[in-house]
Design a protein around this motif. Sequence first.
Motif, PDB file in Angstrom:
ATOM      1  N   GLN A  26      20.908 -24.370  25.242  1.00 21.17           N
ATOM      2  CA  GLN A  26      20.384 -24.465  23.880  1.00 21.17           C
ATOM      3  C   GLN A  26      19.124 -25.317  23.851  1.00 21.17           C
ATOM      4  OE1 GLN A  26      21.807 -22.719  21.283  1.00 21.17           O
ATOM      5  NE2 GLN A  26      19.913 -23.285  20.233  1.00 21.17           N
ATOM      6  N   ARG A  27      19.108 -26.363  24.651  1.00 17.44           N
ATOM      7  CA  ARG A  27      17.910 -27.203  24.741  1.00 17.44           C
ATOM      8  C   ARG A  27      16.718 -26.399  25.266  1.00 17.44           C
ATOM      9  NH1 ARG A  27      18.271 -32.726  25.577  1.00 17.44           N
ATOM     10  NH2 ARG A  27      15.997 -32.565  25.823  1.00 17.44           N
ATOM     11  N   ASN A  78      21.633 -32.632  18.556  1.00 14.15           N
ATOM     12  CA  ASN A  78      21.993 -31.469  19.351  1.00 14.15           C
ATOM     13  C   ASN A  78      23.497 -31.389  19.590  1.00 14.15           C
ATOM     14  OD1 ASN A  78      19.252 -30.561  19.959  1.00 14.15           O
ATOM     15  ND2 ASN A  78      19.093 -32.460  21.118  1.00 14.15           N
ATOM     16  N   ASP A 127      24.727 -37.502  24.811  1.00 12.57           N
ATOM     17  CA  ASP A 127      23.740 -36.551  24.317  1.00 12.57           C
ATOM     18  C   ASP A 127      24.393 -35.230  23.935  1.00 12.57           C
ATOM     19  OD1 ASP A 127      21.580 -38.304  24.777  1.00 12.57           O
ATOM     20  OD2 ASP A 127      21.574 -37.771  26.894  1.00 12.57           O
ATOM     21  N   ASN A 153      15.491 -24.061  22.569  1.00 14.36           N
ATOM     22  CA  ASN A 153      14.732 -24.801  21.552  1.00 14.36           C
ATOM     23  C   ASN A 153      13.322 -25.128  22.038  1.00 14.36           C
ATOM     24  OD1 ASN A 153      16.926 -24.752  19.837  1.00 14.36           O
ATOM     25  ND2 ASN A 153      17.650 -26.778  20.415  1.00 14.36           N
ATOM     26  N   LEU A 154      13.213 -25.507  23.317  1.00 17.65           N
ATOM     27  CA  LEU A 154      11.895 -25.798  23.884  1.00 17.65           C
ATOM     28  C   LEU A 154      11.017 -24.561  23.901  1.00 17.65           C
ATOM     29  CD1 LEU A 154      12.781 -28.159  26.882  1.00 17.65           C
ATOM     30  CD2 LEU A 154      11.509 -28.765  24.830  1.00 17.65           C
ATOM     31  N   ILE A 165      16.753 -31.322  32.420  1.00 18.07           N
ATOM     32  CA  ILE A 165      17.491 -31.831  31.263  1.00 18.07           C
ATOM     33  C   ILE A 165      18.799 -32.453  31.706  1.00 18.07           C
ATOM     34  CG2 ILE A 165      18.603 -31.190  29.085  1.00 18.07           C
ATOM     35  CD1 ILE A 165      16.553 -28.956  28.810  1.00 18.07           C
ATOM     36  N   TYR A 186      25.080 -26.598  25.774  1.00 18.02           N
ATOM     37  CA  TYR A 186      24.126 -27.620  25.320  1.00 18.02           C
ATOM     38  C   TYR A 186      22.810 -27.516  26.096  1.00 18.02           C
ATOM     39  CZ  TYR A 186      21.904 -32.230  25.450  1.00 18.02           C
ATOM     40  OH  TYR A 186      20.992 -33.248  25.430  1.00 18.02           O
ATOM     41  N   LEU A 187      22.903 -27.405  27.425  1.00 23.15           N
ATOM     42  CA  LEU A 187      21.706 -27.346  28.262  1.00 23.15           C
ATOM     43  C   LEU A 187      20.867 -26.106  27.957  1.00 23.15           C
ATOM     44  CD1 LEU A 187      23.263 -28.483  31.669  1.00 23.15           C
ATOM     45  CD2 LEU A 187      21.805 -29.833  30.155  1.00 23.15           C
ATOM     46  N   SER A 196      20.182 -36.477  31.016  1.00 22.37           N
ATOM     47  CA  SER A 196      21.106 -36.471  29.880  1.00 22.37           C
ATOM     48  C   SER A 196      22.400 -37.180  30.228  1.00 22.37           C
ATOM     49  CB  SER A 196      21.416 -35.025  29.447  1.00 22.37           C
ATOM     50  OG  SER A 196      20.261 -34.362  29.028  1.00 22.37           O
TER      51      SER A 196
END
Length: 577
Positions: free
Chosen positions: A563-564, A441, A435, A567-568, A427, A560-561, A431
């Motif tokens: 959280q991504r 996000n 982003d 979410n995945l 990611i 942020y990373l 990114s």
Amino acid sequence: MNNPLAEILPDFLHFNSIQASQLVILLGIIMFAGTLGGWLFKKLKIPQVVGFIVIGILIGASGFHILEPKVIAALDPISTIALSFIGFLIGGELKYGTIKKYGKQFVSILLFEAITPAFVVGGIIGLVNFAVTKNPVQSLSLGLLLGAICSATAPAATTDVLVEYRTRGPLTTTVYGIVAMDDAVALILYTIASSIAAPLLGGHTLSFGKQLLSIARDIFGSIAIGCSFGFILKLLSKRVVNNDGRLLDLTLGMLFICTGIATIFNFDNILSAMSIGFFLVNFMPGKSKQIFKLVSDYTPPIYVLFFVLVGAKLNIWILTPFLGLLAILYVLGRTLGKSLGAIFGAWLTKAPKSVQKYLPFCLLSQAGVAIGLSIAAGNDFADSIGPQILLIITATTFIVQLIGPVFVKIGVTKAGEVGLNVTVDDIRKNSRVTDVTIGKNKICDYDSPAIVDETERLFNILNMFSHHHNLNYVVRGSKDKALVGIITLEHLKEIMQIGEFAESMLAMDVMEEAKVTCKPSTTLPEAYQMFEDYDIDAIPIVDSDGEPLGILEKNTVDHYLHQRIINLNRKLEEMDD
């Protein structure tokens, strides 16, 4: 006492009939043309493996004959090594927890997707051949043998697509499990079919019992060899700390030696390599992540060579019209049988909807085992139907190797699993600052209170710190609105030690000079490099005119990373349910 190495070495030294300079040039042509073909097909939204195979067809037996049969034969060790890499990486997907969770599902789907096409293809081919030849014995035998061979699914082209599109989810997991095991089912079915056909046609083959014993020896012997080398690699890797190069060397060394020994003693090198991967991922899960990443990064050029050679071996000009018809019926019957079997097996075990709907798209490829069994049939039934089987399998391999990867891509795309097999590093690499700061996000906005004027009173700024998540603020000029400095929480703590007088100070009195700036288009790897090089935790974001847009904080990017990733994983859990 005979030395097995001395017996095997001549098979690997066919190069003596080819000049070294010619060989190097040919390897260069294969690598360059294959890579170019893969790139072009990827631009056309077609899996790159199709491009590799098409290039092989163009320069091989079906095209311009740049690669002659003796050259292709001399390069067979490359194919052996590539298949070992594929087996090793597939083994890395077979975690004990996955097998425990999906084991019954795997077995049910495996049996139905392998046995159903055997009946469908066998019935269609047998009936059509009988309608033309009026020979019931030959028709029955041809149907039995082709039905058994069609049950195998090629792991190489299938898994290459999964890797290329970074897929992850229940469909991907099921595909890995099926392609890892259905070749064994194909071998057993061929044993049964050849045992029935041999007395009918007068072919030369072992008895059914002896063939089963031979298969059992191959399967369990291959697993034993692979697990042994996995255990050795586990012991050696414990002594390697923070040295990726040495760990890669050890892994490749064990993999190559295991492949060589399996070849010498006629074991299955794919299954042996798969057993190494299976052992590592289950008995040293922490270290295995690093090992599989290193090996995966090493494989692209090997795969290019392998798939170009696969295409070069195919010769489409050797079919008669009748055999061409049988080949088409074989492909259609195999596709129908695989689809019906996979759908029924998935429905029976209540597999996720994505598996029930899209697994048939992922089981069309056919290559190594099918070709190997067709060669065996050519030898066992050389005086009857052997040559026909060899031609039909060669022609159909040409077809399904081209369409198979395309359908795998369609299946995993429709299942919504493309791009889910990513890590934090993946990611980060893909990114940019924008982003993190804007979009669905978003962690902060450009109009956030992270921007203050140089005349802002420190008292107001302190209030901002207490009400907002920012730990750093950028300061802009009152006249031209350009960036003039940065205020950090740590620096403010030092200022506040001078007493109440500090609260009457202005932003321009307490700000520091910004060591570096970034733009919305700056990539996150570049941003992290700035954090490290300048030993800072925040970078002002500016536009092309130098006007501040906000601030990029390291803890915000980290959040942020992660959280991504969360979410995945949540999306994968929803797909599983």
